[in-house]
Scaffold this motif. Sequence first.
Motif, PDB file in Angstrom:
ATOM      1  N   ARG A 100      34.622  44.192  47.573  1.00  0.00           N
ATOM      2  CA  ARG A 100      35.772  43.948  48.450  1.00  0.00           C
ATOM      3  C   ARG A 100      36.341  42.577  48.105  1.00  0.00           C
ATOM      4  NH1 ARG A 100      31.867  45.857  51.567  1.00  0.00           N
ATOM      5  NH2 ARG A 100      31.360  43.852  52.513  1.00  0.00           N
ATOM      6  N   LEU A 101      37.051  42.512  47.014  1.00  0.00           N
ATOM      7  CA  LEU A 101      37.559  41.230  46.537  1.00  0.00           C
ATOM      8  C   LEU A 101      38.786  40.775  47.332  1.00  0.00           C
ATOM      9  CD1 LEU A 101      37.144  41.919  42.731  1.00  0.00           C
ATOM     10  CD2 LEU A 101      35.941  40.143  44.044  1.00  0.00           C
ATOM     11  N   PRO A 102      38.864  39.495  47.642  1.00  0.00           N
ATOM     12  CA  PRO A 102      40.021  38.979  48.378  1.00  0.00           C
ATOM     13  C   PRO A 102      41.182  38.667  47.429  1.00  0.00           C
ATOM     14  CG  PRO A 102      38.436  37.227  48.034  1.00  0.00           C
ATOM     15  CD  PRO A 102      37.833  38.471  47.439  1.00  0.00           C
ATOM     16  N   LEU A 103      41.558  39.662  46.635  1.00  0.00           N
ATOM     17  CA  LEU A 103      42.596  39.499  45.614  1.00  0.00           C
ATOM     18  C   LEU A 103      43.593  40.640  45.704  1.00  0.00           C
ATOM     19  CD1 LEU A 103      40.280  38.642  42.569  1.00  0.00           C
ATOM     20  CD2 LEU A 103      41.579  37.013  43.967  1.00  0.00           C
ATOM     21  N   GLY A 104      44.811  40.370  45.292  1.00  0.00           N
ATOM     22  CA  GLY A 104      45.833  41.403  45.255  1.00  0.00           C
ATOM     23  C   GLY A 104      45.597  42.396  44.127  1.00  0.00           C
ATOM     24  N   THR A 105      46.354  43.476  44.147  1.00  0.00           N
ATOM     25  CA  THR A 105      46.256  44.512  43.122  1.00  0.00           C
ATOM     26  C   THR A 105      46.945  44.059  41.838  1.00  0.00           C
ATOM     27  OG1 THR A 105      46.163  46.237  44.789  1.00  0.00           O
ATOM     28  CG2 THR A 105      46.885  46.901  42.582  1.00  0.00           C
ATOM     29  N   GLY A 106      46.235  44.207  40.715  1.00  0.00           N
ATOM     30  CA  GLY A 106      46.815  43.934  39.403  1.00  0.00           C
ATOM     31  C   GLY A 106      47.095  42.474  39.116  1.00  0.00           C
ATOM     32  N   VAL A 107      46.395  41.553  39.786  1.00  0.00           N
ATOM     33  CA  VAL A 107      46.686  40.128  39.618  1.00  0.00           C
ATOM     34  C   VAL A 107      45.927  39.482  38.464  1.00  0.00           C
ATOM     35  CG1 VAL A 107      47.336  39.798  42.037  1.00  0.00           C
ATOM     36  CG2 VAL A 107      44.945  39.431  41.339  1.00  0.00           C
ATOM     37  N   LEU A 108      44.934  40.172  37.905  1.00  0.00           N
ATOM     38  CA  LEU A 108      44.105  39.595  36.844  1.00  0.00           C
ATOM     39  C   LEU A 108      44.384  40.245  35.498  1.00  0.00           C
ATOM     40  CD1 LEU A 108      40.660  39.522  38.680  1.00  0.00           C
ATOM     41  CD2 LEU A 108      42.275  37.625  38.429  1.00  0.00           C
ATOM     42  N   ASP A 109      44.121  39.476  34.443  1.00  0.00           N
ATOM     43  CA  ASP A 109      44.193  40.004  33.087  1.00  0.00           C
ATOM     44  C   ASP A 109      42.846  40.536  32.613  1.00  0.00           C
ATOM     45  OD1 ASP A 109      47.009  39.226  32.278  1.00  0.00           O
ATOM     46  OD2 ASP A 109      46.227  37.301  32.985  1.00  0.00           O
ATOM     47  N   ALA A 110      41.764  40.048  33.222  1.00  0.00           N
ATOM     48  CA  ALA A 110      40.439  40.456  32.750  1.00  0.00           C
ATOM     49  C   ALA A 110      39.376  40.135  33.787  1.00  0.00           C
ATOM     50  CB  ALA A 110      40.117  39.737  31.444  1.00  0.00           C
ATOM     51  N   VAL A 111      38.248  40.849  33.642  1.00  0.00           N
ATOM     52  CA  VAL A 111      37.047  40.589  34.433  1.00  0.00           C
ATOM     53  C   VAL A 111      35.876  40.480  33.478  1.00  0.00           C
ATOM     54  CG1 VAL A 111      35.419  41.519  36.129  1.00  0.00           C
ATOM     55  CG2 VAL A 111      37.878  41.767  36.507  1.00  0.00           C
ATOM     56  N   PHE A 112      35.072  39.459  33.684  1.00  0.00           N
ATOM     57  CA  PHE A 112      33.816  39.262  32.967  1.00  0.00           C
ATOM     58  C   PHE A 112      32.702  39.511  33.966  1.00  0.00           C
ATOM     59  CE2 PHE A 112      30.244  36.676  31.584  1.00  0.00           C
ATOM     60  CZ  PHE A 112      30.202  36.912  30.221  1.00  0.00           C
ATOM     61  N   ALA A 113      31.666  40.254  33.580  1.00  0.00           N
ATOM     62  CA  ALA A 113      30.573  40.553  34.499  1.00  0.00           C
ATOM     63  C   ALA A 113      29.252  40.552  33.738  1.00  0.00           C
ATOM     64  CB  ALA A 113      30.804  41.897  35.181  1.00  0.00           C
ATOM     65  N   SER A 114      28.455  39.541  33.971  1.00  0.00           N
ATOM     66  CA  SER A 114      27.155  39.438  33.311  1.00  0.00           C
ATOM     67  C   SER A 114      26.056  39.950  34.231  1.00  0.00           C
ATOM     68  CB  SER A 114      26.870  37.976  32.945  1.00  0.00           C
ATOM     69  OG  SER A 114      25.551  37.855  32.455  1.00  0.00           O
ATOM     70  N   GLY A 115      25.336  40.958  33.768  1.00  0.00           N
ATOM     71  CA  GLY A 115      24.205  41.472  34.521  1.00  0.00           C
ATOM     72  C   GLY A 115      24.562  42.121  35.844  1.00  0.00           C
ATOM     73  N   LEU A 116      25.828  42.370  36.067  1.00  0.00           N
ATOM     74  CA  LEU A 116      26.287  42.816  37.385  1.00  0.00           C
ATOM     75  C   LEU A 116      25.974  44.275  37.675  1.00  0.00           C
ATOM     76  CD1 LEU A 116      28.024  42.132  39.959  1.00  0.00           C
ATOM     77  CD2 LEU A 116      29.970  43.063  38.672  1.00  0.00           C
ATOM     78  N   ALA A 131      38.736  47.444  38.821  1.00  0.00           N
ATOM     79  CA  ALA A 131      39.936  47.988  38.179  1.00  0.00           C
ATOM     80  C   ALA A 131      41.177  47.708  39.019  1.00  0.00           C
ATOM     81  CB  ALA A 131      39.779  49.494  37.947  1.00  0.00           C
ATOM     82  N   ARG A 132      41.030  47.772  40.339  1.00  0.00           N
ATOM     83  CA  ARG A 132      42.173  47.553  41.226  1.00  0.00           C
ATOM     84  C   ARG A 132      42.811  46.183  40.996  1.00  0.00           C
ATOM     85  NH1 ARG A 132      43.443  44.750  45.586  1.00  0.00           N
ATOM     86  NH2 ARG A 132      41.352  43.919  45.895  1.00  0.00           N
ATOM     87  N   VAL A 133      41.999  45.162  40.775  1.00  0.00           N
ATOM     88  CA  VAL A 133      42.536  43.802  40.695  1.00  0.00           C
ATOM     89  C   VAL A 133      43.015  43.425  39.292  1.00  0.00           C
ATOM     90  CG1 VAL A 133      41.190  43.036  42.676  1.00  0.00           C
ATOM     91  CG2 VAL A 133      40.246  42.734  40.368  1.00  0.00           C
ATOM     92  N   VAL A 134      42.850  44.343  38.329  1.00  0.00           N
ATOM     93  CA  VAL A 134      43.248  44.074  36.942  1.00  0.00           C
ATOM     94  C   VAL A 134      44.503  44.872  36.600  1.00  0.00           C
ATOM     95  CG1 VAL A 134      42.535  44.307  34.522  1.00  0.00           C
ATOM     96  CG2 VAL A 134      40.901  43.514  36.228  1.00  0.00           C
ATOM     97  N   ARG A 135      45.424  44.235  35.903  1.00  0.00           N
ATOM     98  CA  ARG A 135      46.653  44.908  35.479  1.00  0.00           C
ATOM     99  C   ARG A 135      46.312  46.015  34.475  1.00  0.00           C
ATOM    100  NH1 ARG A 135      47.327  43.682  30.331  1.00  0.00           N
ATOM    101  NH2 ARG A 135      46.629  41.675  29.557  1.00  0.00           N
ATOM    102  N   PRO A 136      47.146  47.067  34.377  1.00  0.00           N
ATOM    103  CA  PRO A 136      46.955  48.073  33.329  1.00  0.00           C
ATOM    104  C   PRO A 136      46.943  47.405  31.961  1.00  0.00           C
ATOM    105  CG  PRO A 136      48.528  48.854  34.942  1.00  0.00           C
ATOM    106  CD  PRO A 136      48.253  47.412  35.284  1.00  0.00           C
ATOM    107  N   GLY A 137      45.996  47.788  31.137  1.00  0.00           N
ATOM    108  CA  GLY A 137      45.834  47.169  29.822  1.00  0.00           C
ATOM    109  C   GLY A 137      44.922  45.964  29.826  1.00  0.00           C
ATOM    110  N   GLY A 138      44.557  45.483  31.031  1.00  0.00           N
ATOM    111  CA  GLY A 138      43.612  44.378  31.131  1.00  0.00           C
ATOM    112  C   GLY A 138      42.214  44.830  30.733  1.00  0.00           C
TER     113      GLY A 138
END
Length: 199
Positions: A100-116, A131-138
């Motif tokens: 439940r991220l406190p971020l808008g939809t499509g506001v990020l270019d990428a997500v990094f997740a180590s061991g998550l 996926a919700r918080v990353v733009r298409p193609g991110g």
Amino acid sequence: MTDAHRNVQEFFAARAADWDRRFPDDGPAFAAAADSLALRPGDAVLDAGCGTGRALPALRAAVGPRGTVLGADLTPAMLAEAVRAGRGSEGTLLLADVARLPLGTGVLDAVFASGLISHLSRPGPDLAELARVVRPGGRLALFHPIGRAALAARHGRPVTDGDLRAEPNLRPLLARSGWRLDVYTDEDDGFLALAVRAP
């Protein structure tokens, strides 16, 4: 907070103070995995489940001073260690559940997740939230500094077919969650699954 979230918090809170000392040589692997996201100056990136923030310096270097770097973690003790290690200045640290991220939809270019992924209580919906918080193609980088077999050996257990990180399990899980798996590497010296946000 669910029992699963509480268990994750307790697990990491008990280990936070020693986390970086237990894994002192992971820096280059984190930097290489961050590079795989092909970030550009000015991009916005989230380190989901950032822990002590070991990826934050590499992510900041990639996006530059005008880019946005966020580090989200469920465990206050891990975020405190990130600050203590001087990594809080590399980005904005958020006490947040990646489900439940406190971020808008499509506001990020990428997500990094180590061991998550092995700590997600609902892997499908949780990956869909990323996926919700990353733009298409991110892009999404699911990373671990050692591969599945080496990690299982470290914990004294065999690798199982049911492991979510096994490619036959991960590919359809990502597809159902809004991602397309592009690169899959599982070797003793590292695990990396690189996915692209579907349109």
